[in-house]
Write a protein that holds these residues in place. Structure first.
Motif, mmCIF file in Angstrom:
data_model
loop_
_atom_site.group_PDB
_atom_site.id
_atom_site.type_symbol
_atom_site.label_atom_id
_atom_site.label_comp_id
_atom_site.label_asym_id
_atom_site.label_seq_id
_atom_site.Cartn_x
_atom_site.Cartn_y
_atom_site.Cartn_z
ATOM 1 N N PRO A 180 5.366 5.077 2.026
ATOM 2 C CA PRO A 180 4.048 4.841 2.715
ATOM 3 C C PRO A 180 3.246 6.179 2.368
ATOM 4 O O PRO A 180 3.444 7.169 2.110
ATOM 5 N N PRO A 181 1.977 5.641 2.491
ATOM 6 C CA PRO A 181 1.057 6.711 2.144
ATOM 7 C C PRO A 181 0.860 7.559 3.384
ATOM 8 O O PRO A 181 1.239 7.360 4.424
ATOM 9 N N PRO A 182 0.144 8.863 3.239
ATOM 10 C CA PRO A 182 0.060 9.726 4.564
ATOM 11 C C PRO A 182 -0.698 9.142 5.657
ATOM 12 O O PRO A 182 -1.515 8.122 5.269
ATOM 13 N N PRO A 183 -0.524 9.215 6.694
ATOM 14 C CA PRO A 183 -1.534 8.573 7.940
ATOM 15 C C PRO A 183 -2.897 8.455 7.808
ATOM 16 O O PRO A 183 -3.425 7.560 7.913
ATOM 17 N N HIS A 184 -3.682 9.531 6.886
ATOM 18 C CA HIS A 184 -5.105 9.614 7.010
ATOM 19 C C HIS A 184 -5.589 8.637 5.723
ATOM 20 O O HIS A 184 -6.619 8.451 5.637
ATOM 21 N N ALA A 185 -4.454 8.332 4.932
ATOM 22 C CA ALA A 185 -4.891 7.831 3.564
ATOM 23 C C ALA A 185 -5.456 6.409 3.727
ATOM 24 O O ALA A 185 -6.482 5.977 3.075
ATOM 25 N N VAL A 186 -4.954 5.527 4.549
ATOM 26 C CA VAL A 186 -5.523 4.072 4.674
ATOM 27 C C VAL A 186 -6.570 4.204 5.195
ATOM 28 O O VAL A 186 -7.494 3.407 4.685
ATOM 29 N N PRO A 187 -6.932 4.978 6.433
ATOM 30 C CA PRO A 187 -8.328 4.917 6.992
ATOM 31 C C PRO A 187 -9.357 5.549 5.971
ATOM 32 O O PRO A 187 -10.636 4.904 5.912
ATOM 33 N N ALA A 188 -9.095 6.430 5.245
ATOM 34 C CA ALA A 188 -10.195 7.079 4.227
ATOM 35 C C ALA A 188 -10.422 5.866 3.244
ATOM 36 O O ALA A 188 -11.413 5.871 2.734
ATOM 37 N N VAL B 241 -5.322 0.616 12.748
ATOM 38 C CA VAL B 241 -6.215 1.429 11.984
ATOM 39 C C VAL B 241 -6.898 -0.022 11.206
ATOM 40 O O VAL B 241 -8.258 0.363 11.118
ATOM 41 N N ILE B 242 -6.256 -1.139 11.020
ATOM 42 C CA ILE B 242 -7.136 -2.251 10.298
ATOM 43 C C ILE B 242 -7.891 -2.918 11.147
ATOM 44 O O ILE B 242 -8.731 -3.496 10.810
ATOM 45 N N SER B 243 -7.964 -2.673 12.323
ATOM 46 C CA SER B 243 -8.601 -3.448 13.442
ATOM 47 C C SER B 243 -10.136 -2.785 13.341
ATOM 48 O O SER B 243 -10.957 -3.345 13.620
ATOM 49 N N LEU C 212 0.904 -1.236 0.088
ATOM 50 C CA LEU C 212 0.002 -0.063 0.131
ATOM 51 C C LEU C 212 0.835 1.299 -0.113
ATOM 52 O O LEU C 212 1.077 1.807 0.957
ATOM 53 N N SER C 213 1.385 1.606 -1.239
ATOM 54 C CA SER C 213 2.096 2.741 -1.340
ATOM 55 C C SER C 213 1.126 3.990 -1.161
ATOM 56 O O SER C 213 0.035 4.057 -1.543
ATOM 57 N N ARG C 214 1.887 5.343 -1.375
ATOM 58 C CA ARG C 214 1.055 6.469 -1.622
ATOM 59 C C ARG C 214 0.494 6.490 -2.837
ATOM 60 O O ARG C 214 -0.899 6.893 -2.886
ATOM 61 N N ALA C 215 1.106 6.078 -4.055
ATOM 62 C CA ALA C 215 0.459 5.870 -5.627
ATOM 63 C C ALA C 215 -0.707 4.975 -5.403
ATOM 64 O O ALA C 215 -1.771 5.253 -5.928
ATOM 65 N N LEU C 216 -0.284 3.718 -4.899
ATOM 66 C CA LEU C 216 -1.498 2.848 -5.232
ATOM 67 C C LEU C 216 -2.608 3.062 -4.277
ATOM 68 O O LEU C 216 -3.868 2.852 -4.863
ATOM 69 N N VAL C 217 -2.443 3.573 -3.078
ATOM 70 C CA VAL C 217 -3.695 3.790 -2.312
ATOM 71 C C VAL C 217 -4.555 4.960 -3.117
ATOM 72 O O VAL C 217 -5.770 5.076 -2.909
ATOM 73 N N SER C 218 -3.850 6.349 -3.463
ATOM 74 C CA SER C 218 -4.336 6.972 -4.140
ATOM 75 C C SER C 218 -5.180 6.595 -5.499
ATOM 76 O O SER C 218 -6.251 7.080 -5.804
ATOM 77 N N GLU C 219 -4.549 5.908 -6.264
ATOM 78 C CA GLU C 219 -4.806 5.490 -7.472
ATOM 79 C C GLU C 219 -6.380 4.536 -7.186
ATOM 80 O O GLU C 219 -7.367 4.530 -7.928
ATOM 81 N N ASP D 261 -13.514 5.993 16.504
ATOM 82 C CA ASP D 261 -12.073 5.572 16.869
ATOM 83 C C ASP D 261 -10.995 5.759 15.773
ATOM 84 O O ASP D 261 -9.903 5.615 16.117
ATOM 85 N N ALA D 262 -11.321 6.205 14.483
ATOM 86 C CA ALA D 262 -10.307 6.303 13.512
ATOM 87 C C ALA D 262 -9.241 7.376 13.764
ATOM 88 O O ALA D 262 -8.046 7.151 13.501
ATOM 89 N N GLY D 263 -9.713 8.649 14.297
ATOM 90 C CA GLY D 263 -8.673 9.356 14.740
ATOM 91 C C GLY D 263 -7.711 8.898 15.723
ATOM 92 O O GLY D 263 -6.227 8.927 15.590
#
Length: 248
Positions: free
Chosen positions: A70-78, A133-135, A28-35, A214-216
């Motif tokens: 790595p993606p920005p901290p907010h990107a994966v929960p988003a 986050v994945i929990s 899960l890179s910055r680019a892959l998550v964004s795309e 709980d996401a934050g």
């Protein structure tokens, strides 16, 4: 020209999105998550898309966070929330291995089907972090005792066990994964779009409550652990293919 990291194909209203970065094991890179987020957004707006299948190229569905980009901290929960809130069912098709953050993506999908050779592992504790986050999508859906075992130990387990504990809907076992998927996709094609969207809302309501509440906190916990000394040592040991010093 930038190479696309998410392939797209449509058959009779079912849009297949394929994670297509096998060289990084679909990390899960910055680019892959964004795309991927953009592709899901396009599916949301397209009335001709009835459902989404999320799959992969290579032998790994996703190895988790990309440690080099790595993606920005907010990107994966988003991203996980986007999957949950999409007004169309998202079906994971897993024909390979899933690790760490990739399990969060799997948990956010409405349905998940795995080949008999797929393997799974919550590897976070072994590199000095936690599955924070994945929990969020996993705690409401996976057997609590089993989740405790696999999150605390980092053990690898197979598709049959993943199905038993509710991490995936069904293992194809020795059968053909696409044959197992066929009647499921046929059922989704037969469903009225508005009814399908409303039903998904009912089924994901409790999971989304966890994100609102709980996401934050989980995002901050994850960031603090990744910045800590255990993670630095654990990630270094992982990249150097050796045990970290806490291994007895």
């Amino acid at each position: 020209m930038t190479t696309a990291l998410v392939g797209r194909n449509r058959v009779r209203g079912v849009e297949t999105l394929s994670l297509d970065s096998p060289a990084t094991r679909n990390a899960l890179s910055r680019a892959l998550v964004s795309e991927l987020a953009d592709a899901l957004g396009a599916c949301e707006k397209d009335d001709d898309v009835r459902a989404v299948v999320l799959t992969h190229t290579g032998n790994t569905f996703s190895a988790g966070a990309d440690l080099k980009d790595p993606p920005p901290p907010h990107a994966v929960p988003a991203l996980l929330r986007r999957i949950l809130e999409l007004r169309k069912p998202v079906v994971a098709r897993v024909a390979g291995h899933v690790r760490a953050g990739g399990l969060g993506v799997l948990g956010a999908c409405d349905l998940a089907f795995a080949s008999g050779t797929a393997t799974f592992a919550f590897t976070e504790v072994r590199i000095g972090v936690a599955p924070a986050v994945i929990s969020l999508p996993l705690l409401p859906r996976v057997d609590p005792r089993a989740l405790s075992r696999y999150c605390l130990t980092g053990e690898t387990f197979g598709a049959a066990e993943a199905a038993r504990i509710g991490l995936v809907t069904q293992s194809a076992g020795d059968g053909d994964l696409d044959e197992v998927l066929a009647p499921v996709l046929d059922g989704l094609r037969r469903a009225a779009p508005t009814a399908l969207a409303r039903t998904k809302e009912l089924l994901t309501a409790k999971v989304l409550e966890a994100f609102v509440e709980d996401a934050g906190e989980m995002t901050r916990l994850s960031a603090s652990l990744f910045a800590g000394p255990d993670a630095r040592e654990g990630l270094t040991a992982f990249l150097e293919r050796r045990d970290p010093p806490w291994v007895l």
